[in-house]
Design a protein around this motif. Sequence first.
Motif, PDB file in Angstrom:
ATOM      1  N   GLN A 181      22.890  72.615  78.581  1.00  0.00           N
ATOM      2  CA  GLN A 181      22.240  73.094  79.785  1.00  0.00           C
ATOM      3  C   GLN A 181      22.516  74.587  79.933  1.00  0.00           C
ATOM      4  O   GLN A 181      23.360  75.139  79.236  1.00  0.00           O
ATOM      5  CB  GLN A 181      22.760  72.338  81.008  1.00  0.00           C
ATOM      6  CG  GLN A 181      24.241  72.552  81.246  1.00  0.00           C
ATOM      7  CD  GLN A 181      24.770  71.743  82.437  1.00  0.00           C
ATOM      8  OE1 GLN A 181      24.180  70.733  82.809  1.00  0.00           O
ATOM      9  NE2 GLN A 181      25.852  72.192  83.015  1.00  0.00           N
ATOM     10  N   MET A 182      21.783  75.237  80.866  1.00  0.00           N
ATOM     11  CA  MET A 182      21.998  76.659  81.102  1.00  0.00           C
ATOM     12  C   MET A 182      23.433  76.888  81.586  1.00  0.00           C
ATOM     13  O   MET A 182      23.991  76.111  82.352  1.00  0.00           O
ATOM     14  CB  MET A 182      21.010  77.179  82.143  1.00  0.00           C
ATOM     15  CG  MET A 182      19.562  77.175  81.680  1.00  0.00           C
ATOM     16  SD  MET A 182      19.175  78.510  80.550  1.00  0.00           S
ATOM     17  CE  MET A 182      19.253  79.915  81.636  1.00  0.00           C
ATOM     18  N   TYR A 183      24.017  77.983  81.112  1.00  0.00           N
ATOM     19  CA  TYR A 183      25.384  78.300  81.490  1.00  0.00           C
ATOM     20  C   TYR A 183      25.459  78.707  82.960  1.00  0.00           C
ATOM     21  O   TYR A 183      24.732  79.594  83.419  1.00  0.00           O
ATOM     22  CB  TYR A 183      25.913  79.426  80.596  1.00  0.00           C
ATOM     23  CG  TYR A 183      27.308  79.867  80.962  1.00  0.00           C
ATOM     24  CD1 TYR A 183      28.378  78.991  80.843  1.00  0.00           C
ATOM     25  CD2 TYR A 183      27.535  81.164  81.436  1.00  0.00           C
ATOM     26  CE1 TYR A 183      29.661  79.400  81.175  1.00  0.00           C
ATOM     27  CE2 TYR A 183      28.803  81.577  81.763  1.00  0.00           C
ATOM     28  CZ  TYR A 183      29.869  80.682  81.630  1.00  0.00           C
ATOM     29  OH  TYR A 183      31.132  81.089  81.975  1.00  0.00           O
ATOM     30  N   THR A 184      26.331  78.038  83.721  1.00  0.00           N
ATOM     31  CA  THR A 184      26.483  78.301  85.151  1.00  0.00           C
ATOM     32  C   THR A 184      27.504  79.424  85.352  1.00  0.00           C
ATOM     33  O   THR A 184      28.650  79.304  84.927  1.00  0.00           O
ATOM     34  CB  THR A 184      26.946  77.042  85.898  1.00  0.00           C
ATOM     35  OG1 THR A 184      26.001  75.993  85.659  1.00  0.00           O
ATOM     36  CG2 THR A 184      27.047  77.304  87.383  1.00  0.00           C
ATOM     37  N   TRP A 207      19.316  85.196  80.593  1.00  0.00           N
ATOM     38  CA  TRP A 207      19.230  84.184  81.647  1.00  0.00           C
ATOM     39  C   TRP A 207      20.520  83.375  81.719  1.00  0.00           C
ATOM     40  O   TRP A 207      21.097  83.005  80.703  1.00  0.00           O
ATOM     41  CB  TRP A 207      18.075  83.230  81.384  1.00  0.00           C
ATOM     42  CG  TRP A 207      16.701  83.837  81.407  1.00  0.00           C
ATOM     43  CD1 TRP A 207      15.850  83.961  80.377  1.00  0.00           C
ATOM     44  CD2 TRP A 207      16.045  84.364  82.547  1.00  0.00           C
ATOM     45  NE1 TRP A 207      14.669  84.549  80.766  1.00  0.00           N
ATOM     46  CE2 TRP A 207      14.768  84.811  82.117  1.00  0.00           C
ATOM     47  CE3 TRP A 207      16.389  84.527  83.913  1.00  0.00           C
ATOM     48  CZ2 TRP A 207      13.841  85.408  82.974  1.00  0.00           C
ATOM     49  CZ3 TRP A 207      15.455  85.125  84.761  1.00  0.00           C
ATOM     50  CH2 TRP A 207      14.204  85.557  84.291  1.00  0.00           C
ATOM     51  N   VAL A 208      20.966  83.122  82.951  1.00  0.00           N
ATOM     52  CA  VAL A 208      22.104  82.244  83.219  1.00  0.00           C
ATOM     53  C   VAL A 208      21.714  81.328  84.364  1.00  0.00           C
ATOM     54  O   VAL A 208      20.576  81.363  84.844  1.00  0.00           O
ATOM     55  CB  VAL A 208      23.377  83.055  83.552  1.00  0.00           C
ATOM     56  CG1 VAL A 208      23.845  83.869  82.340  1.00  0.00           C
ATOM     57  CG2 VAL A 208      23.144  83.948  84.766  1.00  0.00           C
ATOM     58  N   GLU A 209      22.674  80.536  84.818  1.00  0.00           N
ATOM     59  CA  GLU A 209      22.427  79.606  85.923  1.00  0.00           C
ATOM     60  C   GLU A 209      23.496  79.820  86.978  1.00  0.00           C
ATOM     61  O   GLU A 209      24.635  80.167  86.658  1.00  0.00           O
ATOM     62  CB  GLU A 209      22.465  78.174  85.402  1.00  0.00           C
ATOM     63  CG  GLU A 209      22.100  77.128  86.441  1.00  0.00           C
ATOM     64  CD  GLU A 209      20.623  77.128  86.766  1.00  0.00           C
ATOM     65  OE1 GLU A 209      20.258  77.837  87.723  1.00  0.00           O
ATOM     66  OE2 GLU A 209      19.854  76.471  86.046  1.00  0.00           O
ATOM     67  N   LEU A 210      23.124  79.674  88.223  1.00  0.00           N
ATOM     68  CA  LEU A 210      24.067  79.715  89.327  1.00  0.00           C
ATOM     69  C   LEU A 210      24.163  78.341  89.959  1.00  0.00           C
ATOM     70  O   LEU A 210      23.217  77.551  89.890  1.00  0.00           O
ATOM     71  CB  LEU A 210      23.625  80.734  90.378  1.00  0.00           C
ATOM     72  CG  LEU A 210      23.606  82.206  89.934  1.00  0.00           C
ATOM     73  CD1 LEU A 210      23.057  83.077  91.069  1.00  0.00           C
ATOM     74  CD2 LEU A 210      24.993  82.663  89.527  1.00  0.00           C
ATOM     75  N   SER A 211      25.277  78.078  90.577  1.00  0.00           N
ATOM     76  CA  SER A 211      25.405  76.803  91.261  1.00  0.00           C
ATOM     77  C   SER A 211      24.444  76.764  92.443  1.00  0.00           C
ATOM     78  O   SER A 211      24.078  77.808  92.997  1.00  0.00           O
ATOM     79  CB  SER A 211      26.850  76.608  91.749  1.00  0.00           C
ATOM     80  OG  SER A 211      27.187  77.594  92.710  1.00  0.00           O
ATOM     81  N   SER A 212      24.027  75.589  92.823  1.00  0.00           N
ATOM     82  CA  SER A 212      23.052  75.446  93.907  1.00  0.00           C
ATOM     83  C   SER A 212      23.576  76.009  95.210  1.00  0.00           C
ATOM     84  O   SER A 212      22.809  76.489  96.050  1.00  0.00           O
ATOM     85  CB  SER A 212      22.670  73.968  94.078  1.00  0.00           C
ATOM     86  OG  SER A 212      23.836  73.194  94.342  1.00  0.00           O
TER      87      SER A 212
END
Length: 479
Positions: free
Chosen positions: A57-60, A77-82
């Motif tokens: 999955q995308m790295y948070t 691109w990265v991921e942030l927590s909701s």
Amino acid sequence: MTPSTPALLVCALVLCGLEDQVRSQRGLCAGNQCFAFFKEPEDFPGAQKSCKDSGGQMYTLSPEHVHDIVNVSGIYWVELSSAEQPEEEALHSCPSISVSGGKITLQREPCLHTRNGFLCQYTFEQPCSRVQTRPGEQVTYTTPMDFKVDDSETFPPGTIAVTVKVGGTYAELRQVCVSKGWMKAPWSCEVLGGGCDHNCNAETKTCVCPPGKVLHRNNISCTEDPCEENPCTGEGEECENTREGFQCTCRDNFIKEDGACVDNSICQMCEHMICVKLDGVYQCRCTKGFKVADNPTKCEMICQGKDCPAKCNVNGTCYCPYGYITDVRDGNGSPTVCTDINECDMGQCEHKCENLFGSYRCSCNKGFELHRDGNTCVSIVEVEEDGSGSTPRPYPTTAGAHPAAVPSYIKTGSVLGITVFMALCAALLFLLGRNALKHCGSFQLSSFKHPDINIFYLQQVTSETYKRLSLDKQLKSES
């Protein structure tokens, strides 16, 4: 919620100093997680799909822990927590990090814009530790997610570890991570082709190579066949592939002696399985009581007397040594014997003959000596000296024992056949003579009959008659 310090450290280690290496998709594993940095242009939905397709999955990432620890230029691109991503912004913009001049900046970009790459993370169980190596060896690790990790301490199941010597061309060893341990190639062909470079045989579970190539000593790679040009040219040599390349070995029925291949094929056929080397040539030998027969691989019994037991096979055919013939003494099932052939009865010698068991010896009368043929005698000629010496004796040879004149394969039936033939010849001569006598009994000698010759038949006469006949004959003569 903020990410832990180890997570930021992992991100920094993945990105730091890898500007030239990220093109080959490299990453780092720690504990039961791996983090990979892919420098592939994608929009945000494309980056998410790529991570998912590779099992991650995308790295948070949390912006609070991003600081200047990397120097890889670009936007990724990265991921942030909701909890950290505003809901209204999530619909139109997506998180990314901008790396420039050694600084990392968290920012938001339109989700459908294409950026330089993305980061993925993976979670797994039962990781493997590093492979043990020897001095001069190095190992490369490739995860099942298709990125390389070299500086990690743990590796996910399915990781391939390839050990090579520094500067070497072919792998020394290839292994796969399975349940916290490493399995050496080749393994089951259904799993990653058995770890073979070319092809895998499912029945034998071995690696195979195409025509013109041979299996390397590592059992997984293919190399050029060193025996194609036939480098082994010595007598009896053949080329054999080895793990080091090739070596010249001896063909079947040849053995290595003093660096050369020597033919010893006759040794495999020796009847008594005794083989010796004489003057560089292998020869068969026999056990005590036997000698080598005419066939150099067979042995025949040595007879020490006039008679000895015959050698018979399962078919009832019997054989005798040279100079002997078979003889059945009676018909009561007694064993066949071999009896000596008396060559002297066959006129082998010109002067004198001495029969020996299995052979004979010729000698000569006084004034003669044996010819080199061993059978005939020649006169010893003494030439008077004429100043140039005397002429040497012709054919000066020493008398010796002869082998039997009749070969060993002559059987009793042969002698019996000769005897019957001679009897038939004698009977024929007798009939011819008898017929001739019959014709001679009626033959008239008319050419010898004279008119004055009176032929009298013998008949009984008295003395008076005899006197009268004699007187008449006398008177007739006087007149």
